[in-house]
Scaffold this motif. Structure first.
Motif, short mmCIF file in Angstrom:
data_model
loop_
_atom_site.label_atom_id
_atom_site.label_comp_id
_atom_site.label_asym_id
_atom_site.label_seq_id
_atom_site.Cartn_x
_atom_site.Cartn_y
_atom_site.Cartn_z
N LEU A 160 0.84 -1.19 0.00
CA LEU A 160 0.00 0.00 0.00
C LEU A 160 0.88 1.25 0.00
O LEU A 160 1.77 1.37 0.85
CB LEU A 160 -0.90 0.03 1.24
N THR A 161 0.62 2.15 -0.93
CA THR A 161 1.34 3.43 -0.90
C THR A 161 0.32 4.56 -0.86
O THR A 161 -0.83 4.39 -1.27
CB THR A 161 2.20 3.62 -2.17
N GLY A 162 0.75 5.72 -0.38
CA GLY A 162 -0.12 6.90 -0.38
C GLY A 162 -1.11 6.88 0.77
O GLY A 162 -0.94 6.17 1.76
N THR A 194 1.90 -4.45 3.41
CA THR A 194 3.15 -3.74 3.66
C THR A 194 3.07 -2.36 3.01
O THR A 194 2.08 -2.03 2.38
CB THR A 194 4.34 -4.49 2.99
N GLY A 195 4.14 -1.59 3.17
CA GLY A 195 4.24 -0.31 2.47
C GLY A 195 3.88 0.87 3.36
O GLY A 195 3.27 0.70 4.42
N ASP A 196 4.22 2.09 2.89
CA ASP A 196 4.01 3.25 3.77
C ASP A 196 2.52 3.56 3.97
O ASP A 196 2.15 4.24 4.92
CB ASP A 196 4.80 4.47 3.28
N ILE A 222 -2.71 -10.47 7.11
CA ILE A 222 -2.03 -9.94 8.29
C ILE A 222 -1.38 -8.59 8.01
O ILE A 222 -0.88 -8.34 6.91
CB ILE A 222 -1.01 -10.98 8.83
N PHE A 223 -1.44 -7.73 9.02
CA PHE A 223 -0.75 -6.44 9.00
C PHE A 223 0.41 -6.51 9.98
O PHE A 223 0.37 -7.29 10.96
CB PHE A 223 -1.70 -5.32 9.45
N PRO A 224 1.43 -5.69 9.80
CA PRO A 224 2.49 -5.63 10.81
C PRO A 224 1.95 -5.06 12.12
O PRO A 224 0.88 -4.45 12.15
CB PRO A 224 3.52 -4.68 10.20
N SER A 225 2.67 -5.27 13.19
CA SER A 225 2.31 -4.66 14.48
C SER A 225 3.28 -3.51 14.68
O SER A 225 4.50 -3.70 14.73
CB SER A 225 2.44 -5.73 15.57
#
Ligand code: MIC
Ligand code: SF4
Length: 640
Positions: A160-162, A194-196, A222-225
């Motif tokens: 994912l960006t932006g 992932t991504g900013d 899953i997303f990061p923690s």
């Protein structure tokens, strides 16, 4: 160079290797059940003869069967409550909220494993948990301390960006991914975000995305923690369970899907499949009759606060019924404390209980030929309770803007939503949560109402048999087709003989009668058979009706395991063209089946056409053992 999925699996691995496609066993830290699958799960746990659950934490939620039109549902609640008390399980009383929302708020732990007897258990992936949906008996086995087995998944990166623009929502991200990947794209895959762009999404927004990863057929998402996760846990008074978690910078993925949030537009899934996605602007102006905001996908405080911001000083269109079901009592209380509940009431919304409600057909069925806009995750044919209705899946922003306008409305650019903020601190409301109490563990009698019947017993497959093809079905048959769920059938989730009379009836009204008159038989289907819910009833009812095998082009993950758990043989066509060579009523002869199962190739002789059909059986070693033993429960009983 590990991705996050591999890291968590490696820490929990009890059996097998981290090789995609191979069967692995993992240690389960937490389990959850809900009531419509929970009655069976606790009957199965009882049959496993343990004194106390062996997990770090297990929770039994009541959130689905909340309409009490007769005594059955309340009886089931009491049964589950008595089981929770006896086995040392947290109990979430009816009205406390939807299992996935409450689990996120009160129990989820980044880096832990969770399995739940509900397909949307991956919601907790929004917190960085490895959370997987499973059949009730698998969850019971995990409570009894056994490993949970899956095929080691391949991992897809969603980069994912932006940042989302005004009126565009987390729901639009997952609808976009569904449009790309389809309802079968995720079978035996994990989607890792992932991504900013991840940093701009709160935990409940991440959970909207991981929740609906179930519609991809994925093992989980899953997303990061990260610091956002820490802030969410702190807002719940649980910062102590926080740990940072992410993939290594050189992690390897099967492929990467890029989503530029700056460019994303509001999306809608059209009838009757969550992957039938187009831009909302394409449907703008279509007249609607109902809008429902809630479900485990979109019932967070932020979702509802956004709706309230737009509804302020406005009215719901006179031709639209707007219903709201907050995901938890804690959310409802906060809405009330902040005056947002009054906004809903003044605007003319109907406020429902904190539970699944209309999402599982427990009330609020649309009018005949009605168009219903829902913030839910499934729009399968007939699931709303009205066969002629068209259900569209949208974000809360699209839902509320449309409820005001009376027609499908693109909410792009509406700034009012931005006034809603994720709170720094929630007033914790655990009033309806009952903690396990040592005093009662192993000493509480299970309370079983008269509607609670036993679990049907599966048998090992016969080596030689001949059976009739009872029905031939198309692609993407859902568990809602196999075992329909609605306000009148859900009270019978612990009564398989009753449910069996409705098995597959949305696709083939005569199926139960044909199965009974032939003493059982075989189901033939297309791709992705059994997608959707985790309900093992979609295997238990066919088992009760004597179904011995399902031959499909491909299977959904949870349902395939549910078939194996119940001794029903899941076969696939070696050549998909052979699907056309089998017809309803054909007699199929299997010879030397047990050896063929072990060899992975099964020959079905079509006695009606004289043709031999080559079929595959793709099972891990343990799955094969279970199937040959007559299913998971039978195999556990045999061990004893
Ligand atoms: C669903 O959304 O289909 C359900 C109802 O939550 C099911 C569970 C069930 O059938 O009881 C699920 O998703 O697993
Ligand atoms: Fe409940 Fe609907 Fe979520 Fe299933 S999808 S758990 S029925 S809210």
């Amino acid at each position: 160079m590990a991705n996050l999925t591999e890291k968590i699996i490696a820490q929990h691995l009890t059996d097998g290797e981290l090789v995609a496609g191979k069967e692995i066993g993992i240690r389960i830290d937490q389990t959850l059940t809900q009531d419509s699958t929970g009655t069976m799960a606790y009957l199965e746990l009882e049959a496993m003869e343990i004194n106390q659950v062996k997990t770090k934490l297990s929770v039994a939620y009541i959130d689905h069967n909340m309409l009490q039109a007769g005594p059955e549902n309340f009886d089931d609640h009491l049964f589950i409550q008595s089981a929770a008390k006896n086995y040392g399980i947290w109990f979430s009383k009816p009205g406390n909220g939807i299992c996935h929302q409450v689990h996120l708020e009160r129990f989820g732990v980044p880096g832990d494993t969770l399995i739940g007897s509900d397909s949307h258990t991956p919601t907790a992936g929004g917190l960085g948990m490895l959370a997987i949906g499973a059949g009730g008996v698998d969850v019971a086995a995990a409570m009894a301390g056994r490993s949970y087995y899956i095929q080691m998944p391949e991992v897809i990166e969603v980069h994912l960006t932006g940042k989302l623009r005004a009126g565009v929502s987390a729901k639009d991200i997952i609808l976009y991914v569904l449009q790309q990947e389809t309802v079968k794209g995720g079978v035996n895959k994990v989607y890792e975000y992932t991504g900013d762009g991840v940093g701009s999404l709160s935990v409940p927004e991440r959970a909207t995305i991981t929740n609906m990863g179930a519609e991809l057929g994925a093992t989980t998402s899953i997303f990061p923690s990260d610091e956002i996760t820490r802030a969410f846990l702190a807002s719940m008074g649980r910062e102590d369970v926080y740990q940072p978690l992410c993939a290594d910078h050189d992690a390897v993925y099967l492929k990467t899907i890029h989503v530029n949030l700056d460019e994303l537009v509001p999306m809608v899934a059209c009838p009757h499949s969550p992957d039938n996605v187009v831009a909302v602007s394409q449907l703008a102006g279509e007249v609607i009759h109902q809008v429902a905001i809630g479900s485990c996908t979109n019932s967070s405080y932020l979702d509802l606060a956004k709706c309230a911001m737009l509804l302020k000083d406005k009215k719901v269109n006179e031709n639209v019924s707007l219903v709201i079901s907050p995901g938890s009592r804690q959310i409802l209380k906060r809405l009330a404390d902040e005056g947002l509940l009054s906004i809903f009431l003044e605007a003319g919304a109907r406020v429902l209980e904190c539970g699944c409600g209309p999402c599982i057909g427990m009330g609020q069925a649309p009018c005949n030929n009605g168009k219903s806009l829902r913030t839910f995750n499934r729009n399968f044919y007939g699931r709303s309770g009205t066969k002629s209705a068209d259900v569209y899946l949208v974000s809360p922003e699209t839902a509320v803007a449309s409820a005001i306008a009376g027609v499908i409305t693109d909410p792009s650019g509406i700034e009012a939503f931005a006034e809603a903020k994720v709170p720094d601190k929630f007033a914790i409301d655990d009033n309806l949560l009952i903690a396990p109490n040592e005093e009662y563990i192993g000493k509480t009698a299970l309370i079983k109402g008269p509607n609670i019947k036993g679990v049907p017993t599966a048998m090992p497959p016969q080596n030689v048999f001949c059976a009739k093809v009872l029905t031939v079905l198309e692609d993407n048959i859902t568990t809602d087709h196999i075992m329909p769920s609605n306000a009148s059938l859900l009270p019978y989730r612990s009564n398989i003989p009753h449910l069996a009379d409705y098995c597959l009836t949305p696709s083939d009204a005569e199926f139960p009668a044909k199965a009974k008159s032939n003493g059982g038989g075989i189901i033939v289907a297309g791709e992705n058979y059994g997608q959707g819910s985790s309900r093992e009833h979609a295997a238990l009812a066919p088992l009760y009706l004597g179904v011995k095998a399902v031959i499909a082009k491909s299977f959904a993950r949870i349902h395939k395991q549910n078939l194996v758990n119940n001794g029903i043989i899941p076969l696939t066509f070696t050549s998909e063209a052979d699907y056309d060579a089998i017809h309803e009523g054909d007699e199929l002869q299997f010879s030397a089946l047990l050896e063929q199962i072990k060899a992975g190739t099964v020959i079905a002789q079509n006695m009606t056409t004289g043709m031999d059909i080559t079929l595959n059986i793709e099972l891990g070693e343990r799955q094969e053992r279970l199937l040959l033993a007559g299913g998971l429960l039978t195999s556990i009983k045999n061990e004893k």
